[in-house]
Design a protein around this motif. Structure first.
Motif, PDB file in Angstrom:
ATOM      1  N   LEU A  78     -54.009 -12.706  13.407  1.00 45.66           N
ATOM      2  CA  LEU A  78     -53.595 -14.320  13.556  1.00 45.66           C
ATOM      3  C   LEU A  78     -53.998 -15.483  13.691  1.00 45.66           C
ATOM      4  O   LEU A  78     -53.544 -16.545  13.426  1.00 45.66           O
ATOM      5  N   VAL A 126     -53.053 -18.435  12.127  1.00 42.38           N
ATOM      6  CA  VAL A 126     -52.313 -20.135  12.380  1.00 42.38           C
ATOM      7  C   VAL A 126     -53.578 -21.106  12.427  1.00 42.38           C
ATOM      8  O   VAL A 126     -52.855 -22.156  12.624  1.00 42.38           O
ATOM      9  N   LEU A 172     -65.327 -16.152  21.680  1.00 39.70           N
ATOM     10  CA  LEU A 172     -64.558 -17.299  22.766  1.00 39.70           C
ATOM     11  C   LEU A 172     -64.144 -18.177  22.390  1.00 39.70           C
ATOM     12  O   LEU A 172     -63.662 -18.690  22.292  1.00 39.70           O
ATOM     13  N   GLY A 181     -60.732 -17.758  20.858  1.00 39.53           N
ATOM     14  CA  GLY A 181     -59.529 -17.634  21.850  1.00 39.53           C
ATOM     15  C   GLY A 181     -59.336 -19.335  21.710  1.00 39.53           C
ATOM     16  O   GLY A 181     -58.258 -20.014  22.137  1.00 39.53           O
ATOM     17  N   GLY A 182     -61.137 -19.932  21.998  1.00 43.06           N
ATOM     18  CA  GLY A 182     -60.724 -21.742  22.257  1.00 43.06           C
ATOM     19  C   GLY A 182     -59.969 -22.210  21.610  1.00 43.06           C
ATOM     20  O   GLY A 182     -59.499 -23.238  21.331  1.00 43.06           O
ATOM     21  N   MET A 224     -57.759 -21.247  19.065  1.00 42.08           N
ATOM     22  CA  MET A 224     -56.540 -20.806  19.150  1.00 42.08           C
ATOM     23  C   MET A 224     -55.977 -22.059  19.807  1.00 42.08           C
ATOM     24  O   MET A 224     -55.281 -22.001  19.348  1.00 42.08           O
ATOM     25  N   VAL A 225     -56.090 -22.026  20.883  1.00 41.77           N
ATOM     26  CA  VAL A 225     -55.941 -22.989  22.208  1.00 41.77           C
ATOM     27  C   VAL A 225     -56.331 -24.250  21.442  1.00 41.77           C
ATOM     28  O   VAL A 225     -54.721 -24.899  21.945  1.00 41.77           O
ATOM     29  N   MET A 272     -53.343 -25.551  18.942  1.00 43.46           N
ATOM     30  CA  MET A 272     -51.767 -24.863  19.134  1.00 43.46           C
ATOM     31  C   MET A 272     -52.008 -26.624  19.449  1.00 43.46           C
ATOM     32  O   MET A 272     -50.861 -27.190  19.505  1.00 43.46           O
ATOM     33  N   VAL A 273     -52.536 -27.003  20.175  1.00 40.93           N
ATOM     34  CA  VAL A 273     -52.064 -27.994  21.351  1.00 40.93           C
ATOM     35  C   VAL A 273     -52.648 -29.132  19.769  1.00 40.93           C
ATOM     36  O   VAL A 273     -51.671 -30.221  20.168  1.00 40.93           O
ATOM     37  N   PRO A 330     -49.942 -28.085  16.155  1.00 40.32           N
ATOM     38  CA  PRO A 330     -49.477 -26.255  16.017  1.00 40.32           C
ATOM     39  C   PRO A 330     -49.487 -26.025  14.942  1.00 40.32           C
ATOM     40  O   PRO A 330     -49.032 -24.949  15.009  1.00 40.32           O
ATOM     41  N   ARG A 331     -49.061 -26.563  13.618  1.00 39.96           N
ATOM     42  CA  ARG A 331     -48.759 -26.182  12.019  1.00 39.96           C
ATOM     43  C   ARG A 331     -50.225 -25.747  11.606  1.00 39.96           C
ATOM     44  O   ARG A 331     -50.179 -25.361  10.453  1.00 39.96           O
TER      45      ARG A 331
END
Lengths: 304, 303, 447
Positions: free
Chosen positions: C364, C368, C401, C404-405, C407-408, C411-412, C415-416
């Motif tokens: 994912l 993303v 780690l 995850g970071g 991905m955030v 998005m911030v 986002p596209r």
């Protein structure tokens, strides 16, 4: 029969823990309509903070159990709240008004981040803890199956009831609760009426995180072992509980938590322990398909 | 026996000769709330039927029942078109558009905003194109005349783009269009499903007088040239009076009047619904004049 | 201070310091327990060590970072507002992405084609490249579901697992060759996709995500516990290797058959098999890519994107939402199934450990990061994320780690995704739009 009752007691204990976590999911979902996927990891962090605090208290010599419990409770609630606040601030607030899957993806990223953060800092191996509260009441001692209610189980259920009551009072009686319910109904309107929406949302995360931290502490006490991965399964199960009870409904979250706890316990006791996680997931799928509003939720009318 | 009609001819309820959509005893309840209460009327082919009523009268709910977004609690919705008869209350939402070709627009515009204007119109022809592409199987290998069909779809889209004056913007994202253009695009998209009846939910909302009069022309053009029925929810009374052939008035979920615009305009029930219940109180003359003006197409501003 | 003379207002450093101080305080709260103390195992139980230095470093860097950020923000704000033409900016980005896709795409494929014959391509490089390509393929497959149809599938790895296990089981029980099993495995995965999708695809987006996650976990738990069939946690081993048009890639062939090196008169080398596997996954991945590019221009592809944009509008146009989503779900699952059976044949061993939720999250993250719906973007993201972590092997524990970071952050920030420009699938004016017809506008456009 004795076995059945014993499982009932165990199930209620487990259900209390799930219920406490489920509140966080249901509140956040109610107010901003997103699944806070990282909530299970806040619970995990709460458990780790409790464990560390217990150990530290042991070293400095505070061993009177009620005092130690109180300190651990406060410390874990406060610090987990800061985590909850920070997560919202960094990963969700910038995304308000972004496309609809963005907050969920961000939450998944946050969840992965937090898991690995704890793994890096505290190691990947399971962390055991000495039992703090031992002993209990035993009934039917003479018979083949006796029923035991440990003091710990009583503490867990009592603490849950107290917190839930306090919480229900906050939501129904205080201005914060009113602001929350207002934001739930209509955020723009609430903002126009002078409610600080951002602050209300932040406080919702903080409250959810505090309750999850309590659940984390109870989890450490009850199971005695934790690792950085406990948040994932507990989170999904608590989310299932929230959905089962009707997402957005606080009594629903508690009821759902209890039901999931009971189902899981009985499933493990009478069916197969290997497939106990399948039970929770299967319930989630079934509830979402056949009754997406849950047991106590309001039906959603599609706005066209 | 000789019948003496007391109703002047322009006040006679029209249609009935060629009813396209017949609504009988439609009732929609949400829990305890009765949004629509036993409403019956019919809408004719080649006519513009306006549904008017104060806010909360149940107009959009009525639309949602007709277009399959809600299943009515009680009632029958019959659509007779192209030699077939469809019982809409028994059909799944999307099948009403697919089989009975009931098209609609939305009060708050629903375009595919990240797709281009042209793509919006092509998507509207989905079912025909699916068949032409052999449900993707033959189309994927360029077989079975899919290309030709796609060209035809683009031609139809082009036709409607010309009509709504958006041809030059065909390749930009629908979400980047100004508001008025989006409204027209939504109508064009609805027309691309080759409808038997077009349901418009407040098409003039938010348009300026010039855009609004262009819209009126477009709707009359659709009615005259494409011989379909139009069902229209509208608040702007002057638009209703100007273009509709038939007006149905709802209030608190019930039908309170039904007839030609002229008839409805003079119906005491309607005036009461719009002005309040109190009959004893005489209207101040300037208010009454204002209302009369509002209902009169000649006095419409900006035309 | 004279504010009226120039437009710049002085930065209120006191406020900034306060702001940074609060941030540092929050950081202290976050760090004090989890960073400050470390639980360590001792023979007698648990003990605690402290690392206050880390806490100090963390708090100090948050303070400095926040201050720098705030100063930058303020100095930007105090300058006269610069008019940024968003439209022009967007157009420029579109042109860059476009050029990137039209030139970068073929370049990328060309490079992938010659890679095994490059001088630096040793065993390790080819092996890593194969590994990366699996993720490119998975990313492209998931892109159909998430990027085009807008269905957030958190259990994608389940279909990957179904593909891998069905290949292993078909090969073991029915003695079928890879080339027969590959389509079968794809069909199996697609079948599972339909089976799961049918009841759940009418759910709202985020519910769907959780249900797919649950489904992924159910599959994994079943694989773990169904010993007789799946070997439980021990997995399945001895999965047969694919043959090259009937030629085995082994040192010695079975009786009456030839091996690859005998047939082509080459010296035996294990590299042959690696290179063969590499090309196999390359072809599979490109197949996925071409399929996606092509189906985007089909009515079904457009309907997927339309559903992603607005499901209610789709229903009003007569599009069957359930069936349309189901095809996306099933096709995405099918490609995961293909990738799964390739994975099985490459590893020759599979176990439930390879199919955890983290794997779904990684795929994912690739989609993303790359830009949902963008083929080139997904490929680049897979290379960066999978190849990149391969480069930093020593920092294994930081890998997730960072995932995850990232991905955030994506998005911030975007986002596209990184390359998120979308080209229309059909154009009315392929050579640029004509000027608007002024006369028609005044006439109301209808005549």
């Amino acid at each position: 029969m004795e076995y059945f009752i014993q499982q009932l007691i165990n199930g209620v204990t487990l259900g209390s823990i799930y219920g406490l976590i489920a509140i966080g999911y249901t509140m956040v979902y109610g107010i901003i309509g997103m699944i806070n996927f990282a909530h299970g990891d806040i619970f995990m962090i709460g458990a780790f903070i409790s464990l560390i605090t217990f150990l530290v208290l042991g070293i400095i010599g505070i061993t009177w159990i009620p005092l130690a419990l109180l300190i651990v409770l406060l410390v874990s609630m406060i610090i987990a709240s800061i985590y909850g606040w920070t997560v919202e601030r960094l990963a969700y607030r910038p995304l308000r008004g972004s496309f609809r899957l963005a907050p969920l993806i961000s939450a998944i990223g946050m969840s992965i981040f937090l898991q690995n953060y704890v793994q890096l800092l505290q190691g990947a191996r399971v962390r055991p803890m000495q039992p703090v509260i031992s002993g209990g009441f035993t009934f039917l001692e003479g018979s083949a199956f006796s029923i035991t209610v440990s003091y710990l189980q009583i503490v867990i259920v009592l603490l849950t009831i107290i917190l839930m009551t306090a919480f229900a009072l906050i939501i129904s009686r205080t201005s914060l609760g009113r602001a929350q319910r207002g934001c739930e109904q209509d955020r723009t309107m609430s903002a126009l009426l002078g409610i600080n929406v951002d602050r209300t949302i932040s406080l919702t995360f903080v409250m959810g995180a505090a309750l999850a931290a309590v659940a984390g502490m109870l989890f450490v006490l009850y199971y005695g072992v934790i690792d950085f991965y406990i948040g994932f399964l507990a989170g999904v199960k608590a989310f299932t509980a929230a959905v089962l009870g009707g997402i957005g409904s606080l009594p629903g979250a508690m009821l759902g938590g209890l039901l999931i706890g009971l189902i899981e316990t009985y499933w493990s006791a009478y069916f197969s322990i290997e497939y106990k996680d399948v039970a929770a997931f299967a319930i989630l799928v079934l509830v979402l398909i056949f009754r997406p509003t849950g047991l106590l939720g309001k039906p959603e009318i599609e706005k066209v | 026996m000789k019948e003496v009609s007391t109703t002047p001819p322009e006040l006679v309820i029209p249609s009935g000769a060629d009813p396209l959509l017949t609504v009988e005893h439609l009732t929609m309840r949400f829990g305890g709330l009765v949004a629509i209460d036993d409403v019956s009327f019919s809408a004719g082919k080649g006519e513009i039927t306006a549904i008017i009523g104060p806010n909360g009268a149940g107009k959009t709910t009525l639309f949602n029942c007709i277009t399959g977004f809600y299943t009515p609690t009680v009632g029958r919705l019959t659509l007779t078109a192209r030699g077939e008869e469809y019982l809409l209350e028994r059909m799944d939402g999307f099948r009403i558009a697919q089989k009975a070709h009931v098209a609609r627009t939305f009060q708050n515009i629903r375009l595919f905003s990240e797709m281009s204007v042209l793509e919006n119109l092509i998507v509207a022809q989905h079912n025909e194109l699916m068949r032409a592409s052999g449900f993707t199987v033959t189309g994927l290998f360029g077989l079975g005349g899919y290309r030709k069909k796609e060209k035809e779809a683009a031609d139809l889209a082009r036709y409607w783009l010309d009509k709504v004056n958006l041809t030059h913007l065909a390749d930009i994202n629908a979400g980047n269009l100004p508001y008025g253009d989006q409204r027209r695009l939504e109508i064009a998209r609805a027309m691309c499903i080759k409808p038997t009846i077009l349901c418009l939910d407040e098409p003039a909302a938010g348009l300026n007088p010039k855009e609004s009069s262009e819209l009126n022309k477009l709707l009359i053009y659709i009615k005259d040239e494409h011989d379909i029925g139009l069902l229209l929810i509208e608040h702007d009374m002057s638009v209703v009076m100007e273009i509709s052939d038939h007006v149905v008035v709802l209030d608190y979920g019930s039908k309170i009047s039904d007839g030609t615009p002229l008839y409805v305009r003079s119906d005491p029930n309607v005036i009461r619904a719009y002005l309040g219940e109190d009959e004893d109180e005489a209207l101040p003359p300037e208010v009454a004049a204002d209302i009369a003006k509002d209902f009169d197409p000649e006095n419409r501003e900006g035309v | 201070m004279n504010q009226s003379n120039n437009n710049t207002t002085a930065i209120d450093f006191k406020a900034l310091l306060k702001e940074s101080g609060i941030a540092a305080l929050v950081a202290l709260g976050l760090a004090i327990v989890l960073v400050g103390f470390k639980t360590v195992d001792t023979p007698t139980g648990m003990d605690i060590t402290t690392r206050w230095v880390w806490v100090v470093v963390a708090v100090a860097s948050v303070f400095v970072g926040r201050l720098a950020f705030a100063v930058r923000r303020e100095s930007k704000a105090s300058r006269a507002p610069v008019h940024v033409d968003m439209k022009a900016k967007e157009n420029r980005a579109a042109i860059i992405v476009n050029r990137f896709s039209t030139i970068g795409g073929p370049l990328f494929i060309g490079f992938a084609l010659v890679l095994p014959f490059m001088p630096f391509a040793d065993r390790y490089v080819v092996d890593v490249a194969t590994y990366v390509l699996i993720y490119v393929m998975l990313g492209w497959g998931l892109n159909i579901v998430v990027g085009l149809a807008g269905l957030l599938d958190l259990g994608y790895v389940a279909f990957y697992a179904v593909g891998a296990y069905s290949y292993a089981l078909f090969a073991a029980y029915f003695d079928l060759s890879f080339w027969v099993c590959l389509p079968l495995a794809g069909l199996c995965a697609a079948g599972f996709g339909v089976l799961l999708g049918f009841p759940v695809l009418r759910l709202r987006g985020d519910y769907l995500a959780i249900v797919t996650l649950g489904f992924g976990e159910i599959i994994r738990v079943i694989l773990l516990n169904w010993y007789e069939f799946t070997g439980g946690p021990d997995g399945l081993s001895g999965i047969p290797r694919p043959s090259f048009f009937g030629l085995e890639l082994k040192r010695t062939a079975a009786e009456g058959e030839q091996t690859f090196h005998q047939f082509f008169n080459l010296d035996y080398s294990t590299m042959h098999r690696l290179i063969f596997l590499y090309y196999l996954i390359l072809i599979l991945a490109l197949l996925t890519n071409f399929f996606t590019i092509r189906i985007r221009k089909m009515p079904i592809g457009r309907a997927w994107e339309a559903l992603r944009e607005d499901e209610i509008a789709c229903r009003s146009l007569g599009i069957n939402p359930t069936n349309t989503k189901l095809t996306a779900f099933a096709l995405g699952a099918m490609f995961a199934g293909f990738a799964g059976s390739f994975f099985a044949t490459r590893q020759a061993f599979i176990s439930p450990e390879s199919f955890t939720f983290i794997e779904s999250a990684v795929i994912l993250a690739i989609v993303v990061l790359g830009g949902m719906g963008s083929q080139v973007g997904v490929a680049i993201a897979a290379v960066l994320l999978i190849g990149g972590t391969e480069l930093f092997r020593g920092l294994e524990e930081f890998r997730m780690l960072a995932f995850g970071g990232l991905m955030v952050a994506i998005m911030v920030w975007k986002p596209r995704g990184l390359l998120a420009h979308r080209e229309p699938t059909i154009k009315l004016h392929p050579n640029g739009a004509p000027p608007p017809i002024k006369q028609a506008a005044t006439e109301g456009g209808v005549k």
